[in-house]
Design an enzyme around this catalytic site. Structure first.
Site, short mmCIF file in Angstrom:
data_model
loop_
_atom_site.label_atom_id
_atom_site.label_comp_id
_atom_site.label_asym_id
_atom_site.label_seq_id
_atom_site.Cartn_x
_atom_site.Cartn_y
_atom_site.Cartn_z
CE LYS A 1 -0.75 45.96 -90.46
NZ LYS A 1 -1.24 46.49 -91.70
CG ASP B 1 -0.26 45.91 -95.53
OD1 ASP B 1 -1.08 45.15 -95.77
OD2 ASP B 1 0.09 46.36 -94.52
#
Ligand code: ATR
Length: 271
Positions: free
Chosen positions: A66, A101
């Site tokens: 990520k 997220d």
């Protein structure tokens, strides 16, 4: 031609994105597949270039890539992903990186009827998930306190948030004793409680006027959530955040409203 989506990570076998996203694609009658791609650390750039050449429409990015993807020049990040420094979703048509997220955390608590505006938020953890939650909630909350095992990491994150104009302070975990009782919303973003019956927040600090949110989803009801429920607090579980980050990704890729119920039942079937 059938569209292709997928998730890159290492390990990636246990990713829950494939069943969840396949359920969403199927529910909307979209003729597409969603695959798992194991990509080694050194191969991320090549993998993204290859995927683009092959016409892959969208990718999720999971551990440990990520942060790496957020730094790649071939992917242009949206503002949130850029601030957080982590990308978990790539729109391959535009080579644009997102961090869903953050929005997933917001959608999860809002779905539970929780208002972040003017609340006092305590975030436990200052890793990738902690950064996403802190940035997303920090702007609306009256104040945000971050407690982390490595206190300096919490202090650094709080400094960043302060520079954004947010009311934020970093702490060591020991300081939870004085922070948690006056919090409206308590969020665990650490892996503490994952597959283990331990809680990052002592039970005696929790009370019924709080909302307690755990990003951990194995087990679905962590010890933290069980103890929160037992004192009458409202709880939000990690499956809710997982589904909503996936829903947000799905909407970025397809431009269609995600079938959250179908995604959640596919996810719960796996957990
Ligand atoms: P993620 O992207 O899932 O947030 P991460 O960036 O590795 O993963 O962050 C993990 C978080 O869990 C960190 O806040 C970490 O604390 P440190 O910054 O001190 O490492 C926290 N964490 C992990 N294991 C922990 C433990 N046993 N006790 C307390 N905190 C823990």
């Amino acid at each position: 031609m059938m569209d292709t989506y997928g998730v890159i990570g290492d390990p990636v076998e246990h990713s829950l994105s494939p069943p969840m996203q396949r359920a969403a694609l199927q529910a909307l009658g979209i003729d597409a597949d969603y695959s798992r791609f194991r990509v080694r650390e050194g191969d991320v750039t090549e993998a993204l270039k290859g995927a683009r050449s092959l016409g892959v429409s969208g990718l999720n990015v999971t551990v440990p890539h990520k942060q790496r993807v957020a730094e790649l020049p071939i992917v242009v990040n949206d503002e949130t992903a850029d601030r957080i420094g982590a990308v978990n979703t790539v729109d391959m048509d535009r080579m644009k990186g997102y961090n869903t997220d953050a929005a997933g955390a917001r959608r999860a608590v809002e779905e539970a009827g929780v208002t972040i505006e003017d609340s006092r938020v305590v975030v436990v953890g200052a890793g990738g998930a902690g950064r996403a939650v802190a940035y997303e909630f920090g702007g609306d909350a009256a104040r945000i306190d971050i407690a982390n095992r490595t206190a300096s990491r919490a202090a650094d994150l709080a400094d960043e948030l302060s520079e954004e104009g947010f009311e934020a302070e970093g702490h060591a975990l020991e300081e939870l004793d004085s922070l948690v009782p006056s919090a409206d919303l308590v969020v665990n973003t650490t892996s503490v409680g994952m597959n283990e019956d331990v809680s990052p927040v002592p039970k005696n600090l929790l009370h019924g006027d709080q909302v307690v949110f755990d990003v951990v989803y194995t087990p679905l009801e962590t010890r933290l959530l069980r103890e929160a429920r037992s004192v009458g607090a409202r709880t939000v579980d990690g499956a809710s955040m997982l589904v909503h980050q996936g829903a947000e990704a799905f909407e970025i890729w397809t431009g269609r409203e995600a079938p959250v119920e179908e995604m959640l039942s596919a996810l719960k079937g796996e957990l």
